[in-house]
Design a protein around this motif. Structure first.
Motif, PDB file in Angstrom:
ATOM      1  N   LEU A  71       0.826  -1.206   0.000  1.00 30.25           N
ATOM      2  CA  LEU A  71       0.000   0.000   0.000  1.00 30.25           C
ATOM      3  C   LEU A  71       0.861   1.256   0.000  1.00 30.25           C
ATOM      4  N   TYR A  75       0.699   3.853  -3.200  1.00 28.04           N
ATOM      5  CA  TYR A  75      -0.323   4.812  -2.767  1.00 28.04           C
ATOM      6  C   TYR A  75      -0.324   6.068  -3.645  1.00 28.04           C
ATOM      7  N   LEU A  86      -8.822   1.984  -1.022  1.00 26.92           N
ATOM      8  CA  LEU A  86      -7.831   0.983  -0.645  1.00 26.92           C
ATOM      9  C   LEU A  86      -7.484   1.067   0.839  1.00 26.92           C
TER      10      LEU A  86
END
Length: 205
Positions: A71, A75, A86
């Motif tokens: 992530l 991102y 997310l």
């Protein structure tokens, strides 16, 4: 010592009612099954479910760290709305997974229908849709490591749902069998007294 359960009494009763309506279709059949019930010789906890929960508890931190790193890497490359989706999915999955595993442990080991039903509902209504979203949405920039850890968690989830469904079905039917057996025993204790009162009334007459 029995583990404390976080479920409120009203929610527990609702989950018991849900399980009963889902699995108990023929009261006559269950009443007949009550005659052959032997509580001292039957263990209802599911060994396959317990094994999967055990390994899932150790795998969850691995998934959490891997997904957190993935992530962070992607991102800034995502559109703003996908960034929000997310992060939200990651937080919900992480928070719910702890509660789900706890309910699974308590429900299976202590043979508690409400907790096991809660485990099954959390798995089906929250974890499964979110995992499928993370695995299938092409706009999320799916990385190879991310696909691997999500796929393994999904495999755990599906196997646990199947095992929990079978265990819950068995526990619910056994719970109904105990209820009918208790009714039969209480009814049997009441009959001699009723007969005695009838004989006494006949003598007085």
């Amino acid at each position: 010592m029995a583990a404390h359960t976080p479920l409120p009494p009203n929610l527990r009763r609702g989950l018991v009612a849900f399980s009963g309506s889902l699995f108990i279709n023929n009261k006559t059949r269950d009443s007949g099954a009550a005659h052959s019930y032997h509580p001292a010789h039957e263990v209802l906890a599911s060994l396959p479910l317990q094994m999967m929960l055990y390994f899932n508890v150790y795998y969850f931190p691995v998934w959490f760290l891997a997904e957190g790193m993935m992530l962070q890497l992607k991102y800034q490359l995502l559109p703003q709305h996908y960034q929000f989706l997310l992060v939200t999915a990651f937080l919900i999955l992480s928070l719910v997974e702890g509660s789900r595993l706890y309910l699974g442990y308590v429900g299976n080991l202590q043979e508690k229908v409400p907790e096991l039903a809660g485990f099954l509902l959390l798995s089906f209504l929250i974890q499964l849709p979110l995992l499928l979203f993370l695995l299938t949405d092409s706009h999320l920039i799916r990385l190879p490591l991310e696909m691997a850890v999500h796929s393994l968690l999904l495999a755990f989830l599906l196997a646990e749902m199947a095992a929990a469904f079978l265990a819950l079905k068995t526990m619910t039917k056994q719970l109904v069998a105990q209820f009918y057996l208790r009714q039969l025993k209480e009814g049997g204790r009441g009959w001699p007294g009723q007969g005695g009162r009838g004989s006494q009334a006949a003598k007085e007459g």
